[in-house]
Design an enzyme around this catalytic site. Structure first.
Site, PDB file in Angstrom:
ATOM      1  N   HIS A  69       1.007   5.530  -1.638  1.00  0.00           N
ATOM      2  CA  HIS A  69       0.616   6.475  -2.472  1.00  0.00           C
ATOM      3  C   HIS A  69       1.851   7.476  -2.656  1.00  0.00           C
ATOM      4  O   HIS A  69       2.307   8.115  -1.643  1.00  0.00           O
ATOM      5  CB  HIS A  69      -0.305   7.706  -1.662  1.00  0.00           C
ATOM      6  CG  HIS A  69      -1.532   6.955  -0.993  1.00  0.00           C
ATOM      7  ND1 HIS A  69      -2.621   6.330  -1.811  1.00  0.00           N
ATOM      8  CD2 HIS A  69      -1.969   6.573   0.294  1.00  0.00           C
ATOM      9  CE1 HIS A  69      -3.584   5.796  -0.920  1.00  0.00           C
ATOM     10  NE2 HIS A  69      -3.091   5.893   0.288  1.00  0.00           N
ATOM     11  N   HIS A  86       0.589  -1.276   0.034  1.00  0.00           N
ATOM     12  CA  HIS A  86       0.113   0.060  -0.083  1.00  0.00           C
ATOM     13  C   HIS A  86       0.821   1.341   0.126  1.00  0.00           C
ATOM     14  O   HIS A  86       1.589   1.681   0.849  1.00  0.00           O
ATOM     15  CB  HIS A  86      -0.921  -0.037   1.088  1.00  0.00           C
ATOM     16  CG  HIS A  86      -1.808   1.193   1.309  1.00  0.00           C
ATOM     17  ND1 HIS A  86      -2.812   1.126   0.420  1.00  0.00           N
ATOM     18  CD2 HIS A  86      -2.100   2.243   1.776  1.00  0.00           C
ATOM     19  CE1 HIS A  86      -3.712   2.129   0.538  1.00  0.00           C
ATOM     20  NE2 HIS A  86      -3.142   2.716   1.593  1.00  0.00           N
ATOM     21  N   ASP A 130       2.375   3.572   2.848  1.00  0.00           N
ATOM     22  CA  ASP A 130       1.567   4.170   2.782  1.00  0.00           C
ATOM     23  C   ASP A 130       1.831   5.953   2.596  1.00  0.00           C
ATOM     24  O   ASP A 130       1.965   6.189   1.298  1.00  0.00           O
ATOM     25  CB  ASP A 130       0.502   4.025   4.139  1.00  0.00           C
ATOM     26  CG  ASP A 130      -0.686   4.801   4.063  1.00  0.00           C
ATOM     27  OD1 ASP A 130      -1.252   5.304   3.047  1.00  0.00           O
ATOM     28  OD2 ASP A 130      -1.607   4.642   5.081  1.00  0.00           O
ATOM     29  N   GLN A 152       2.810  11.170  -1.821  1.00  0.00           N
ATOM     30  CA  GLN A 152       2.953  11.708  -0.629  1.00  0.00           C
ATOM     31  C   GLN A 152       4.317  12.037  -0.035  1.00  0.00           C
ATOM     32  O   GLN A 152       4.593  12.387   1.052  1.00  0.00           O
ATOM     33  CB  GLN A 152       1.797  11.082   0.195  1.00  0.00           C
ATOM     34  CG  GLN A 152       0.339  11.287  -0.005  1.00  0.00           C
ATOM     35  CD  GLN A 152      -0.837  10.357   0.721  1.00  0.00           C
ATOM     36  OE1 GLN A 152      -0.118  10.039   1.880  1.00  0.00           O
ATOM     37  NE2 GLN A 152      -1.785  10.188   0.407  1.00  0.00           N
ATOM     38  N   HIS A 165      -9.441   1.014   1.286  1.00  0.00           N
ATOM     39  CA  HIS A 165      -9.214   1.647   2.906  1.00  0.00           C
ATOM     40  C   HIS A 165     -10.399   1.221   3.775  1.00  0.00           C
ATOM     41  O   HIS A 165     -11.561   1.601   3.372  1.00  0.00           O
ATOM     42  CB  HIS A 165      -9.138   3.336   2.792  1.00  0.00           C
ATOM     43  CG  HIS A 165      -7.813   3.889   2.219  1.00  0.00           C
ATOM     44  ND1 HIS A 165      -8.103   4.877   1.202  1.00  0.00           N
ATOM     45  CD2 HIS A 165      -6.590   3.351   2.297  1.00  0.00           C
ATOM     46  CE1 HIS A 165      -6.661   5.087   0.831  1.00  0.00           C
ATOM     47  NE2 HIS A 165      -5.989   4.314   1.420  1.00  0.00           N
ATOM     48  N   HIS A 187      -5.499  -0.866   6.584  1.00  0.00           N
ATOM     49  CA  HIS A 187      -5.709  -0.385   8.073  1.00  0.00           C
ATOM     50  C   HIS A 187      -6.494  -1.369   8.920  1.00  0.00           C
ATOM     51  O   HIS A 187      -5.620  -1.862   9.842  1.00  0.00           O
ATOM     52  CB  HIS A 187      -6.233   1.095   8.003  1.00  0.00           C
ATOM     53  CG  HIS A 187      -5.591   1.950   7.341  1.00  0.00           C
ATOM     54  ND1 HIS A 187      -4.111   2.338   7.222  1.00  0.00           N
ATOM     55  CD2 HIS A 187      -5.986   2.854   6.143  1.00  0.00           C
ATOM     56  CE1 HIS A 187      -3.734   2.893   6.478  1.00  0.00           C
ATOM     57  NE2 HIS A 187      -4.832   3.650   5.559  1.00  0.00           N
TER      58      HIS A 187
HETATM   59 ZN   LIG Z   1      -3.980   4.755   1.858  1.00  0.00          ZN
END
Ligand SMILES: [Zn+2]
Length: 478
Positions: free
Chosen positions: A70, A68, A341, A73, A252, A289
């Protein structure tokens, strides 16, 4: 360096001091890879061969799988650690994340992603599941090529040399009974058929590039129950049982209590119950999560063989909470998977150890996730390491995760004399590695039989970092 220059079609014997195979380290073995980038066999090191790569003082392990991410970010690192109001939270962090997401051009997205993927490679990660939700131009208009941004991210992964599952995100609304949020304009696709069409198109385009190597492929990502109305979820659920049955499905789930309250208000069900109701709770699903689950919901997930991807370094950074149900899942049919993440830190072994260490702090107890029947020095570490390898590979559909014949030749090495693990014995090396390895120990990283990191460096490292520094200056000022 010599490793990178061998001919692709020759079998190669990799000769480290130790190989992690069958759940333990073994001496005196060679990992033989073929020209197709697969593992041919694990053979005695003493056999005669044409082409060998000696890796003296190294232990060799299967490449880590980051389920996972992104990638973009990465631009936020260090920029969100200041107080913005009386009580900061996930939701106030999200405002800052949106402000960065709004400003990235397609080329910026490439540079940010390439930086994140470079750091992943240096950390021993060989495959990544990219949960990708930046689709449109900043105004919300689709680009002429609707998958332009997804392809920029895939290009970044390919240029670094990582395998990538592009998990294309469905995102239809701001939330239940919420006004559209202009900050989400780049994510929104309200028409389910359009979403599915673009997903299938992207999958075809990636396959055409791929030439059977499975270096990049597509998956479905349902952003969250708050971002998708019931009919949308039902339609995608139907798709996953027919035409889309090959795609991994990620979502998510239960990251924040507010999501659960809103779901109860809209549907009269918790998110996990809702997913069960509409047929999405299956072994194909990875719930990312899954922090705020009741014990009953966790059991329902285990029974349905659904997976969970835990992202502890991000969850602690955002103040999300602790994943409490590790034991239930690890005693069940599925390994968990792990993700970096938000890229607050890119170190998947740190995520692996946090699975256990967070529970130690919470319960004031030790070795909580260790298997009941195995008291060996590395039994607990092997479980955690499996989350970072086989669990991730299963979750995103990567051909890697284990050093066995037929799997992809994706692996990394660690220097046995690195200060963080020096002095370990054969039986406790994995425990030393999972609980204490510093990234400085990671020396070679190989994907599909090709070295992308050698002696701890990536070939495009300087250029990637320089481009990223320019981007950060433009986004935030020098
Ligand atoms: Zn995420």
């Amino acid at each position: 360096l010599e490793i990178a220059e061998h001919k692709r079609d020759e079998p190669t014997a990799w000769l480290p001091d130790l190989i992690y195979t069958g759940g333990r380290f073994e001496r005196g073995l060679a990992l033989v890879t073929n020209g197709a980038g697969r593992i041919e066999r694990i053979a005695p090191a003493s056999e005669e061969r044409v082409r060998t790569v000696r890796l003296a003082g190294r232990a060799l392990l299967p490449g880590l799988v980051n389920a996972h991410s992104h990638a973009f970010q990465r631009v936020l690192r260090g920029r969100t650690e200041r107080r913005t109001r009386e009580r900061d939270s996930f939701w106030t962090w999200r405002e800052m994340m949106y402000s960065a997401a709004k400003r990235l051009t397609p080329e910026d997205l490439y540079d940010a992603s390439r930086m994140a993927f470079l750091e992943m490679a240096l950390a021993g990660i060989t495959a990544v599941g990219e949960f990708h939700y930046l689709h449109h131009s900043p105004s919300g208009e689709p680009y002429a090529e609707a998958n332009l941004l997804a392809k920029q991210v895939v290009r970044a992964a390919r240029d670094v040399g990582l395998r990538i599952a592009l998990l294309r995100v469905a995102y239809a609304r701001s939330g239940y009974r919420k006004e559209p949020d202009p900050a989400q304009a780049r994510f929104i696709e309200t028409d389910t058929e359009e979403y599915l069409h673009r997903l299938v198109q992207l999958d075809q385009d990636l396959r055409a590039q791929d030439e059977g190597t499975r270096s990049s492929w597509c998956g479905i990502a349902l952003h969250s129950v708050r971002a998708l109305p019931l009919e949308y979820l039902r339609r995608v659920s139907l798709f996953t049982k027919g035409e889309g049955r090959e795609f991994p499905v990620h979502m998510h789930v239960a990251e924040q209590p507010a999501e659960i309250e809103a779901c109860l208000e809209e549907h009269g069900l918790t998110p996990v119950r809702l997913l069960s109701e509409i047929g999405l709770l299956s072994e194909r699903l990875t719930a990312v999560h899954a922090i705020h689950l009741t014990d009953e919901e966790a059991r329902l997930m285990v029974q349905s063989r659904a997976g969970v991807c835990v992202c502890p370094t991000t969850e602690r950074n955002l103040g999300d909470g602790i994943f409490r149900h590790g034991r239930l899942f690890l005693d069940g049919p599925h390994a968990l998977s792990l993700g970096t993440d938000s890229q607050a830190q890119i170190d998947l072994l740190e995520d692996a150890r946090e699975l256990e260490l967070n529970l130690r702090l919470r319960n004031m107890e030790r070795t909580i996730l260790a298997p009941a029947q195995d008291e060996s020095a590395s039994a607990l570490a092997a479980r955690l390491f499996a989350c970072a390898t086989t669990g991730g590979a299963q979750s995103i559909g990567a051909p890697s995760g284990e050093l066995v014949p037929g799997r992809a030749a994706d692996f990394f090495t660690v220097a046995l004399d690195d200060a963080s693990i020096a002095g370990a014995g054969l039986e406790d090396l994995l425990a030393g590695l999972v609980f204490s390895l510093s990234r400085t120990a990671i020396r070679e990283v190989v994907v599909g039989g090709r070295a992308i990191v050698e002696a701890g460096r990536h070939r495009a490292q300087e250029e990637t970092v320089a481009r990223f520094r320019e981007l950060q200056e433009r986004l935030w000022g020098a």
